[in-house]
Write a protein that holds these residues in place. Structure first.
Motif, PDB file in Angstrom:
ATOM      1  N   ALA A  50       0.823  -1.215   0.000  1.00 31.25           N
ATOM      2  CA  ALA A  50       0.000   0.000   0.000  1.00 31.25           C
ATOM      3  C   ALA A  50       0.855   1.262   0.000  1.00 31.25           C
ATOM      4  N   GLU A  51       1.825   1.327   0.888  1.00 28.61           N
ATOM      5  CA  GLU A  51       2.593   2.568   1.033  1.00 28.61           C
ATOM      6  C   GLU A  51       3.357   2.912  -0.248  1.00 28.61           C
ATOM      7  N   LEU A  52       3.991   1.926  -0.847  1.00 33.10           N
ATOM      8  CA  LEU A  52       4.785   2.187  -2.052  1.00 33.10           C
ATOM      9  C   LEU A  52       3.888   2.497  -3.251  1.00 33.10           C
ATOM     10  N   ARG A  77      -5.379  -0.945   5.787  1.00 35.11           N
ATOM     11  CA  ARG A  77      -5.107   0.046   6.821  1.00 35.11           C
ATOM     12  C   ARG A  77      -3.982   0.991   6.405  1.00 35.11           C
ATOM     13  N   ALA A  78      -2.954   0.443   5.782  1.00 37.68           N
ATOM     14  CA  ALA A  78      -1.838   1.288   5.341  1.00 37.68           C
ATOM     15  C   ALA A  78      -2.277   2.230   4.230  1.00 37.68           C
ATOM     16  N   ALA A  79      -3.139   1.768   3.334  1.00 35.96           N
ATOM     17  CA  ALA A  79      -3.634   2.630   2.266  1.00 35.96           C
ATOM     18  C   ALA A  79      -4.458   3.773   2.838  1.00 35.96           C
ATOM     19  N   LEU A  80      -5.345   3.463   3.781  1.00 36.78           N
ATOM     20  CA  LEU A  80      -6.182   4.507   4.376  1.00 36.78           C
ATOM     21  C   LEU A  80      -5.340   5.553   5.101  1.00 36.78           C
ATOM     22  N   ALA A  81      -4.265   5.110   5.740  1.00 35.28           N
ATOM     23  CA  ALA A  81      -3.386   6.043   6.448  1.00 35.28           C
ATOM     24  C   ALA A  81      -2.662   6.973   5.485  1.00 35.28           C
TER      25      ALA A  81
END
Length: 226
Positions: A50-52, A77-81
């Protein structure tokens, strides 16, 4: 060693063996036959997916992202953050029990992400959602099966075939990103990405957030120039 406790089982549509959810202490594992498909101890590469991807799509307005496979929710969760309040995230999950487990024994891991107003949960094969869209998504994140070399169901192979890649290309907006998680390298899949007209890079990431654990692979394939 603390013994594993079996919490639930689920049949994968079109698959053979059952998925089994285990808990050992505070750790959860989803297992197929003798293969540990995912573990709450090893979330680093799912978070990196997600983050990358979000780094690569940049700060566009009204981003629309498709995530194929909820898993244990680390990617969501990482994408939403990382995304803004105007983003929309569609989660395609084929196995309803996965969501039951997320809302039940793994509710602490879910941390409310499925109830975020930016999230739309669809119980369907992500391949069907992709095939139905044209220039809809800024990014498609696939963490389905074990990667291009699947384990759970033969139908997953179509996602990673030339036809499946062509469908993803059509579903992406110009400059959109197809991100594919895999348990390991796959030279044949890298060639198919190139033959499909994607501009791709292959990134090695560690399974654990602390930089330890097995090496996993994520392909980031851009749909033409941004």
């Amino acid at each position: 060693m603390t013994p594993r406790e079996l919490l639930g089982t689920a049949k994968v549509p079109g698959g053979g063996e059952e998925l089994r959810l285990f808990r050992r202490g505070r750790d959860f594992m989803i297992v197929l036959d003798r293969n540990e498909l995912m573990s709450s101890r090893m979330s680093g590469s799912e978070i990196a997916l997600a983050e990358l991807t979000c780094q690569r799509v940049g700060d566009r307005r009204n981003l629309r992202i498709l995530i194929g496979g909820y898993g244990m929710g680390f990617t969501l969760r990482a994408a939403l953050a990382a995304l803004g309040a105007d983003a929309q995230v569609v989660v395609a999950e084929l196995v309803p029990e996965i969501i039951d487990w997320a809302r039940g024994p793994m509710a602490e891991l879910m941390a409310g992400c499925l109830d975020d107003p930016r999230v739309e949960l669809i119980y369907d094969d992500v391949a069907a959602l992709i095939a139905a869209e044209r220039q809809t998504y800024d990014a498609i994140l696939l963490d389905v099966d074990n990667g291009p070399d699947g384990l759970t169901r033969d139908e997953n192979d179509r996602l990673y075939s030339m036809a499946g890649l062509a469908a993803s290309k059509r579903a992406l907006k110009p400059g959109g990103v197809l991100a594919v998680w895999s348990a390991g390298p796959d030279a044949a899949f890298s060639r198919r990405l190139a033959d499909s007209g994607f501009i791709s890079e292959e990134v090695m990431v560690r399974a654990r957030s602390n930089g330890a654990g097995p090496r996993h692979v994520i392909w980031f394939a851009r749909n033409g120039s941004s």
